[in-house]
Motif scaffolding. Sequence first.
Motif, PDB file in Angstrom:
ATOM      1  N   ASP A 119       0.828  -1.199   0.000  1.00  0.00           N
ATOM      2  CA  ASP A 119       0.000   0.000   0.000  1.00  0.00           C
ATOM      3  C   ASP A 119       0.866   1.255   0.000  1.00  0.00           C
ATOM      4  O   ASP A 119       0.458   2.299  -0.482  1.00  0.00           O
ATOM      5  CB  ASP A 119      -0.926   0.006   1.222  1.00  0.00           C
ATOM      6  CG  ASP A 119      -1.976  -1.082   1.103  1.00  0.00           C
ATOM      7  OD1 ASP A 119      -2.726  -1.077   0.100  1.00  0.00           O
ATOM      8  OD2 ASP A 119      -2.034  -1.944   1.990  1.00  0.00           O
ATOM      9  N   ASP A 120       2.061   1.133   0.558  1.00  0.00           N
ATOM     10  CA  ASP A 120       3.013   2.234   0.580  1.00  0.00           C
ATOM     11  C   ASP A 120       4.396   1.641   0.748  1.00  0.00           C
ATOM     12  O   ASP A 120       4.548   0.572   1.343  1.00  0.00           O
ATOM     13  CB  ASP A 120       2.696   3.187   1.737  1.00  0.00           C
ATOM     14  CG  ASP A 120       3.377   4.537   1.600  1.00  0.00           C
ATOM     15  OD1 ASP A 120       3.896   4.846   0.492  1.00  0.00           O
ATOM     16  OD2 ASP A 120       3.400   5.291   2.586  1.00  0.00           O
ATOM     17  N   ARG A 172      -1.723  -2.681   4.530  1.00  0.00           N
ATOM     18  CA  ARG A 172      -2.846  -2.520   5.458  1.00  0.00           C
ATOM     19  C   ARG A 172      -3.683  -3.794   5.438  1.00  0.00           C
ATOM     20  O   ARG A 172      -3.923  -4.373   4.386  1.00  0.00           O
ATOM     21  CB  ARG A 172      -3.686  -1.305   5.072  1.00  0.00           C
ATOM     22  CG  ARG A 172      -2.980   0.000   5.395  1.00  0.00           C
ATOM     23  CD  ARG A 172      -3.847   1.203   5.152  1.00  0.00           C
ATOM     24  NE  ARG A 172      -4.173   1.411   3.750  1.00  0.00           N
ATOM     25  CZ  ARG A 172      -3.362   1.981   2.867  1.00  0.00           C
ATOM     26  NH1 ARG A 172      -2.175   2.378   3.234  1.00  0.00           N
ATOM     27  NH2 ARG A 172      -3.736   2.142   1.623  1.00  0.00           N
ATOM     28  N   VAL A 173      -4.121  -4.234   6.620  1.00  0.00           N
ATOM     29  CA  VAL A 173      -4.889  -5.471   6.734  1.00  0.00           C
ATOM     30  C   VAL A 173      -6.079  -5.276   7.648  1.00  0.00           C
ATOM     31  O   VAL A 173      -6.086  -4.422   8.529  1.00  0.00           O
ATOM     32  CB  VAL A 173      -4.020  -6.640   7.281  1.00  0.00           C
ATOM     33  CG1 VAL A 173      -2.949  -7.020   6.284  1.00  0.00           C
ATOM     34  CG2 VAL A 173      -3.408  -6.297   8.608  1.00  0.00           C
ATOM     35  N   TRP A 174      -7.089  -6.102   7.434  1.00  0.00           N
ATOM     36  CA  TRP A 174      -8.218  -6.172   8.342  1.00  0.00           C
ATOM     37  C   TRP A 174      -7.856  -7.115   9.464  1.00  0.00           C
ATOM     38  O   TRP A 174      -6.884  -7.852   9.375  1.00  0.00           O
ATOM     39  CB  TRP A 174      -9.454  -6.702   7.626  1.00  0.00           C
ATOM     40  CG  TRP A 174     -10.020  -5.757   6.619  1.00  0.00           C
ATOM     41  CD1 TRP A 174     -10.211  -4.424   6.750  1.00  0.00           C
ATOM     42  CD2 TRP A 174     -10.466  -6.111   5.311  1.00  0.00           C
ATOM     43  NE1 TRP A 174     -10.748  -3.915   5.604  1.00  0.00           N
ATOM     44  CE2 TRP A 174     -10.928  -4.933   4.706  1.00  0.00           C
ATOM     45  CE3 TRP A 174     -10.530  -7.291   4.607  1.00  0.00           C
ATOM     46  CZ2 TRP A 174     -11.447  -4.902   3.416  1.00  0.00           C
ATOM     47  CZ3 TRP A 174     -11.041  -7.269   3.331  1.00  0.00           C
ATOM     48  CH2 TRP A 174     -11.499  -6.076   2.760  1.00  0.00           C
ATOM     49  N   ALA A 175      -8.663  -7.139  10.471  1.00  0.00           N
ATOM     50  CA  ALA A 175      -8.404  -7.991  11.632  1.00  0.00           C
ATOM     51  C   ALA A 175      -8.264  -9.464  11.247  1.00  0.00           C
ATOM     52  O   ALA A 175      -7.463 -10.176  11.800  1.00  0.00           O
ATOM     53  CB  ALA A 175      -9.507  -7.823  12.668  1.00  0.00           C
ATOM     54  N   GLU A 176      -9.028  -9.926  10.255  1.00  0.00           N
ATOM     55  CA  GLU A 176      -8.946 -11.340   9.885  1.00  0.00           C
ATOM     56  C   GLU A 176      -7.789 -11.635   8.935  1.00  0.00           C
ATOM     57  O   GLU A 176      -7.663 -12.754   8.450  1.00  0.00           O
ATOM     58  CB  GLU A 176     -10.270 -11.834   9.288  1.00  0.00           C
ATOM     59  CG  GLU A 176     -10.659 -11.172   7.993  1.00  0.00           C
ATOM     60  CD  GLU A 176     -11.517  -9.924   8.162  1.00  0.00           C
ATOM     61  OE1 GLU A 176     -12.074  -9.448   7.156  1.00  0.00           O
ATOM     62  OE2 GLU A 176     -11.642  -9.425   9.284  1.00  0.00           O
ATOM     63  N   GLY A 177      -6.930 -10.654   8.693  1.00  0.00           N
ATOM     64  CA  GLY A 177      -5.715 -10.912   7.941  1.00  0.00           C
ATOM     65  C   GLY A 177      -5.802 -10.697   6.441  1.00  0.00           C
ATOM     66  O   GLY A 177      -4.854 -10.969   5.730  1.00  0.00           O
TER      67      GLY A 177
END
Length: 154
Positions: free
Chosen positions: A119-120, A139-144
């Motif tokens: 993402d960067d 960047r990730v969500w809680a579930e990976g």
Amino acid sequence: MPQQPQPEREFAMRFTSTPRGARLARRLVAHRLDEWGHPYTAPSNEALALITAELTANAVLHGHIPGRDFHLRLTLAEDALRIEVTDTCAEKHLPATFSAPDSMSESGRGLLLVAALADDWGVTPRRAAPGKTVWAELRVWAEGRPQTHLTGLD
């Protein structure tokens, strides 16, 4: 440069600046991500393992100074995974813009891959000694699952 959030989890290690050191770094990053709840088959683990492979290979091929190791740091902070690879070569071998390499070329695609997966990403000079740190964030969500366009890794 903006202040980085305090990491919830961190893994850091120094590796020999050899192909074997680069492979070990990639494997340990994938293992650590698995332990942190991002399984080996999760897109976040696969993407960060590929990014790690590229950055560590570059540290070995382009940032190697005989007798000097490279340092890897992996952090999880808030909703982002960050990988940093520091070598002791002060020269920046990063082009300002990227273009696709010749179709017959056997190299030149690594940072294109990093730019596509992360993402960067960027490079910063090393603070206390000669060298540089090349870093990438995902960047990730809680579930990976990555929050980006990594559908090809599903």
